[in-house]
Design an enzyme around this catalytic site. Structure first.
Site, mmCIF file in Angstrom:
data_model
loop_
_atom_site.group_PDB
_atom_site.id
_atom_site.type_symbol
_atom_site.label_atom_id
_atom_site.label_comp_id
_atom_site.label_asym_id
_atom_site.label_seq_id
_atom_site.Cartn_x
_atom_site.Cartn_y
_atom_site.Cartn_z
ATOM 1 N N ARG A 29 0.831 -1.208 0.000
ATOM 2 C CA ARG A 29 0.000 0.000 0.000
ATOM 3 C C ARG A 29 0.869 1.263 0.000
ATOM 4 N NH1 ARG A 29 -5.358 1.421 0.397
ATOM 5 N NH2 ARG A 29 -6.020 -0.729 0.539
ATOM 6 N N PHE B 50 -2.334 2.337 6.690
ATOM 7 C CA PHE B 50 -1.730 1.059 6.310
ATOM 8 C C PHE B 50 -0.607 1.226 5.281
ATOM 9 C CE2 PHE B 50 -2.269 -3.402 4.660
ATOM 10 C CZ PHE B 50 -2.440 -4.083 5.856
ATOM 11 N N ALA C 263 -9.182 -1.371 6.080
ATOM 12 C CA ALA C 263 -9.012 -0.849 4.724
ATOM 13 C C ALA C 263 -10.137 0.115 4.337
ATOM 14 C CB ALA C 263 -8.897 -2.001 3.711
ATOM 15 N N GLU D 290 -9.909 5.950 6.377
ATOM 16 C CA GLU D 290 -8.482 6.233 6.371
ATOM 17 C C GLU D 290 -8.057 7.458 5.563
ATOM 18 O OE1 GLU D 290 -7.964 2.103 5.038
ATOM 19 O OE2 GLU D 290 -6.403 1.974 6.552
HETATM 20 N N1 LUZ Z 1 -5.675 -4.445 5.822
HETATM 21 C C1 LUZ Z 1 -5.381 -5.425 4.949
HETATM 22 C C2 LUZ Z 1 -5.742 -3.161 5.439
HETATM 23 O O1 LUZ Z 1 -5.321 -6.580 5.338
HETATM 24 N N2 LUZ Z 1 -5.202 -5.115 3.650
HETATM 25 C C3 LUZ Z 1 -5.257 -3.851 3.172
HETATM 26 O O2 LUZ Z 1 -5.080 -3.611 1.992
HETATM 27 C C4 LUZ Z 1 -5.522 -2.827 4.113
HETATM 28 N N3 LUZ Z 1 -5.560 -1.553 3.725
HETATM 29 C C5 LUZ Z 1 -5.787 -0.604 4.613
HETATM 30 C C6 LUZ Z 1 -5.997 -0.962 5.941
HETATM 31 N N4 LUZ Z 1 -5.976 -2.205 6.347
HETATM 32 MO MO1 MOS Z 2 -6.783 -1.127 9.103
HETATM 33 S S1 MOS Z 2 -5.129 -0.047 9.123
HETATM 34 O O1 MOS Z 2 -7.067 -2.138 10.318
HETATM 35 O O2 MOS Z 2 -7.915 -0.505 8.159
#
Ligand code: LUZ
Ligand code: MOS
Length: 774
Positions: free
Chosen positions: A302, A336, A503, A722
C-alpha cells in the site's frame, strides 16, 4: 430506543472489561521478555506458584500450535526459543484476582542466552536484514527522463511510527462451554482470525470456537491482527482449566507489547522541469517491520501504491523493503502504509517548490491527475471519475489561498521570533484490500413479525459508525424507519469467513452484503405483494407460487414510508411480511458479495488494484515560535470527494478525526525507546496525542458531493475511514513551508532547502533551525 452514540455518551455501552465476571472466572496476563534478543533457556515458576491465588502457569509447550501470522506464520503466541523483541510474551499466568496476578508477574525467573539486538531501522537496512522484498513497480523510461530533465533533487526522508492509542486496551474473555467448545468475547477488528488463531492455539477444529465482538473502544488498525494472540492466551487458560478467563492489558503493557505504525526511511531522486512538473521519479522505501512479518507485506504494497500521491508520474521506479529489527512487530494502522507513501511524494513536491522558489500549491495543481490524459498511476490503473482538478479549483478559492499567501509573506517579512507557513496537500486513497480474497463480505438479515429487523454482518463497530450506516442501508431497502433496524453483535456463528473491518471498507463491503440479503427478501416480498395486488384474495391455506410474476411487473413495486405500493394500490409493511410468513415463505436471508473488476498483477506490477479512489485536499496554516519550536495550527480547510454520503455527520466525524490523528502522527507523537529497545513513552504522560489545544484555531471542512460513484459502490458512497488521515500532511508541509522563509537566509549553504523528519516536534523544528546559522 437510544441511538448508538447515545449509549456511549451515557456510559451504557458495554466494553469487554465492563462485563461482570462470572463464577470461577480467572484473570490472565503474560510476562514479557527482559531483553530484545536472545534464546530462552528456562522459565522458573517456583516463586510464582507460592503466591496465593495463582492457579496456573503456561509456556510455549502448552500451546497446541504456537506459530501464527496473517500472511506468514512466523510469530509465536509464547516464545519457545528465539526472542524477537523486548517485552515479548514468554509465558502466561492465571490467578483468582488481579492483585495476585500482578504480584506473580514480577516473580517469574528466566534464564536467557542474550544476543546483540538490531534496534534501529538504519542498522537493519545496512545489514540487509529483510522480512520481505516485493517486486518493484516500473513505468515509462526513467533513465531517459533523468537524462533529459533540467533539474534533479535527491534526498532522504525519515518518518516515525505511531501508537494507536485506542482508549480500550487489548481485551478478551473466553468462556468454556459444553464438549470443549469455547466462546470468545474480544475487542477485535477481525473476529474470524481470532476464532481461527484460538482454535489452532488450543487444538480445536474451527467449529468448536465462536468469537463475538459487540464493539471496540477504538482500534485504528491495532486490533486487526494483534487482538488474536491475547485472546489465545485467555483461551489457553479457559481450555486447560475449564474456567472462564479474562485478559485485559494495562495501557502501559499494551503500548509496549503491541506493534505500531511502521517507521520508514525513504530515499528519493526526482527529475523535473522549470515549472516543477515531475518528469521522473526513483524511490526506495524501507519500512521497519519489527521482529515478525505480521501484515507488513500488504502494508509495504500500500505504501508503494501511494507514492504517487495525487500526482501523475510518467516515468517511475518504485522499490521497497520490509526490514527486520528486534522491535515489537509493527502492524496495521489507519492508512496502512498509504500515509508514508503519500507523505514522501508531498515532501518531494515541497522541496521542488523551495528549489524553484515557486508556490508548492500550484506545482501540486500542475502535477495533479487529470481526467482524460495524465491519468494513469505508475502501476497502470486509470484514475476514473477523477475530481481532483475540481477539488483544487474549489479549495484554492474557498480557502482564500492566494490572499493568505500574501498575508503570510507580509507577516514573515516583519515578524520577530515567529514565522508562519501555509501548505496545500492531497490524498487519493485506493479503496480495496490489496489482498484480493479479502474483498468479500456476507450478511444475515432476519425480518421479525412485528416488522422489526435484525442484521448481522462481519463488520465490527469501533466508534467509526459502521453500524449506523448499515442500519440506514437496511432501513432504506425496506422503506421502514431506522429505529426498526437493529445491528446485532458481530459473531463468527452468524457470519463466517469474514474479512477484518479494515481498509476503510467496513461499510462498503458489509453494507453491500446487507443490501444483497435485503434484495433476496425483497424479491419474495414483491412477488407476494404482486399476488395481493392482482386482485386474487389470499387465503392462508393457499399455496402462493412466488414465481408467478415477471421482473417487469415487480420493478414497479416500491417500498417507502412503511408501505409497499404498486400503481394506485398499497399494503402496509407489517401486513405484507405477515402474509408472506403465513404462506410459509422465508422473510430472512443471507447475502454474499465480492468486489468485481480487480485485476492487479503483482508480478508485472500492473493493473487495477482498487475499485475506486477517495480523494481529498487540505490547506493548513501554522504559526511557529522560533525560540521554542512551538507550533500552532491557525487554520485548516478540508475538502473531500465522498461520492454520495450515507451519513454526512458520521463522514465528517471521520474526516476531522482522521485529520487530527494524522496531525498527531506528524507533529507530536514521538516514540522513544531506551538503549535496550524498550518503549519509554508508554503512557499519555510521555506520549503526546493531540488534545483540544492542538486543533486548528479555525477548522473548516466540507464534502464535494457527486453521483459519479453510483455504479461503483453501495448507494454511490465512498469509503472515508483512512483517506483523511493523509491530509494531516498539510500541517507538516506548512511547518516545512514556514521554515523555508528562514532557510532562504541560511548562511549554511547545505541548508537552503528545509530537511525535516517526521514527526516535526518542537525539538525537531529547533534542531532544523539551528542549522541555518541565521
Ligand atoms: N488491511 C489489509 C488493510 O489486510 N489489507 C489492506 O489492503 C488494508 N488496507 C488498509 C488498511 N488495512
Ligand atoms: Mo486497518 S489499518 O485495520 O484498516
Amino acid at each position: 430506543m437510544k441511538s448508538l452514540s447515545e449509549t456511549h455518551v451515557t456510559g451504557e455501552s458495554i466494553f469487554i472489561d465492563d462485563i461482570a465476571p462470572v463464577k470461577g472466572e480467572l484473570f490472565v496476563n503474560y510476562v514479557g521478555s527482559p531483553v530484545a534478543a536472545g534464546r530462552l533457556k528456562k522459565i522458573d515458576f517456583k516463586e510464582v506458584l507460592k503466591v496465593p491465588g495463582v492457579v496456573g502457569v503456561f509456556s510455549a509447550k502448552d500451546v497446541h500450535h504456537n506459530l501464527w501470522g496473517t500472511i506468514v506464520k512466523d510469530q509465536p503466541v509464547l516464545v519457545e526459543d528465539e526472542i524477537g523483541y523486548i517485552d515479548e510474551p514468554l509465558c502466561v499466568i492465571a490467578a483468582e484476582t488481579r492483585e495476585s496476578l500482578e504480584k506473580a508477574r514480577k516473580l517469574v525467573k528466566f534464564t536467557i542466552e542474550e544476543k546483540k539486538p538490531v534496534l534501529t531501522l538504519a542498522e537493519a537496512i545496512e545489514k540487509k536484514q529483510f522480512l520481505h522484498s516485493p517486486l518493484p513497480f516500473r513505468c515509462g523510461d526513467v533513465d531517459a527522463a533523468f537524462k533529459n530533465a533540467k533539474h534533479r533533487l535527491q534526498g532522504k526522508f525519515e518518518i516515525g511510527g505511531q501508537e494507536h492509542f485506542y482508549l480500550e486496551s487489548q481485551a478478551s474473555i473466553v468462556y468454556p462451554e459444553d464438549s470443549s467448545q469455547l466462546k470468545i468475547i474480544s475487542s477485535s477488528q477481525h473476529p474470524t482470525e481470532t476464532q481461527h488463531l484460538v482454535a489452532e492455539a488450543v487444538g480445536l477444529p474451527f467449529h468448536q470456537v465462536v468469537c463475538e465482538v459487540k464493539r471496540m473502544g477504538g482500534a485504528f488498525g491495532g486490533k486487526e491482527s494483534r487482538a488474536a494472540p491475547f485472546a489465545a492466551m485467555a483461551a489457553l487458560v479457559a481450555h486447560k482449566l475449564k474456567r472462564p478467563a479474562r485478559i485485559v492489558l494495562s495501557k502501559d503493557d499494551d503500548m509496549k507489547v503491541t506493534g505500531k505504525r511502521h517507521p520508514f526511511i525513504n530515499y528519493y531522486d526526482v527529475a523535473f522541469d522549470d515549472q516543477g512538473k515531475i518528469l521522473g521519479l526513483k524511490v526506495k522505501l524501507y519500512a521497519d517491520g519489527g521482529a515478525y512479518t505480521d501484515l507488513s507485506p500488504s502494508i509495504i504494497d500500500r505504501a508503494m501504491f501511494h507514492v504517487d500521491g495525487s500526482y501523475f508520474v510518467e516515468n517511475a521506479l518504485i522499490e521497497a523493503w520490509v526490514c527486520k529489527t528486534n522491535s515489537h512487530s509493527n502492524t496495521a494502522f489507519r492508512g496502512f502504509g498509504g500515509p508514508q507513501g503519500n507523505l514522501t511524494m508531498e515532501n518531494i513536491i515541497e522541496e521542488i517548490s523551495q528549489y524553484l522558489k515557486k508556490d508548492a500549491a500550484y506545482i501540486r495543481q500542475a502535477n495533479c491527475y487529470q481526467k482524460t490524459e495524465r491519468n494513469q498511476t505508475p502501476y497502470g490503473q486509470i484514475v476514473e471519475n477523477n475530481l481532483l482538478p475540481e477539488l483544487f479549483e474549489n479549495l484554492l478559492k474557498t480557502s482564500d489561498y492566494k490572499k493568505r499567501r500574501e498575508e503570510v509573506n507580509q507577516f514573515n517579512r516583519s515578524a520577530k521570533g515567529q514565522v508562519k507557513g501555509l501548505a496545500l496537500t492531497g490524498c487519493k486513497f485506493g479503496i480495496s484490500f490489496t489482498a484480493r480474497f479479502l474483498n468479500q463480505g456476507n450478511a444475515l438479515v432476519n425480518v421479525h413479525r412485528d416488522g422489526t429487523v435484525q442484521v448481522s454482518t462481519g463488520a465490527t463497530e469501533m466508534g467509526q459508525g459502521v453500524n449506523t450506516k448499515i442500519q440506514k442501508i437496511v432501513a432504506r431497502a425496506f422503506g421502514i424507519p431506522v429505529e426498526d433496524i437493529q445491528v446485532m453483535t458481530t459473531s463468527t456463528e452468524k457470519n463466517a469467513n469474514t474479512s477484518p473491518t479494515a481498509a476503510s471498507s467496513g461499510s462498503d463491503i458489509n453494507g453491500a452484503a446487507a443490501q444483497a440479503a435485503c434484495d433476496k427478501i425483497l424479491k419474495r416480498l414483491k412477488q407476494v405483494a404482486r399476488f395481493q395486488f392482482s386482485g386474487k384474495t389470499l387465503k392462508l391455506e393457499d399455496e402462493i407460487e412466488v414465481s408467478d410474476f415477471s421482473q417487469d411487473d415487480l420493478s414497479e413495486i416500491k417500498f417507502a414510508n412503511g408501505k409497499i405500493s404498486y400503481k394506485n394500490q398499497s399494503i402496509s409493511w407489517l401486513d405484507l411480511i405477515n402474509k408472506t410468513y403465513m404462506n410459509r415463505i422465508s422473510i430472512s436471508d443471507y447475502g454474499h458479495i465480492k468486489t468485481t473488476g480487480l485485476a492487479f498483477d503483482r508480478v508485472k506490477g500492473f493493473g487495477k488494484a482498487f475499485k475506486y479512489f477517495t480523494p481529498g485536499l487540505a490547506v493548513s496554516e501554522v504559526l511557529i515560535d522560533t525560540y521554542t519550536g512551538d507550533m500552532k495550527i491557525l487554520r485548516s480547510d478540508i475538502l473531500m470527494d465522498l461520492g454520495r454520503s450515507i451519513d454526512k455527520g458520521i463522514d465528517l466525524g471521520q474526516v476531522t478525526g482522521a485529520f487530527i490523528q494524522g496531525v498527531g502522527w506528524l507533529t507530536s507523537e514521538k516514540l522513544y525507546y531506551n538503549a535496550k529497545g524498550s518503549l519509554v513513552s508508554h503512557s499519555p504522560t510521555t506520549y503526546k496525542i493531540p488534545n483540544i489545544q492542538d486543533m486548528p484555531r479555525d477548522f473548516r471542512f466540507d464534502l464535494l458531493e457527486n453521483d459519479l460513484n453510483k455504479d461503483h459502490n453501495i448507494l454511490g458512497s465512498k469509503a472515508v475511514g483512512e483517506p483523511p488521515l493523509l491530509l494531516g500532511g498539510s500541517v507538516f508541509m506548512a511547518i516545512k513551508n514556514a521554515l523555508s522563509y528562514l532557510a532562504e537566509h541560511s548562511k549554511n549553504k547545505d541548508h537552503k532547502i528545509v530537511k525535516l523528519n517526521a514527526p516535526a516536534t518542537s525539538e525537531e523544528i529547533l534542531m532544523e533551525l539551528s542549522k541555518y546559522e541565521l
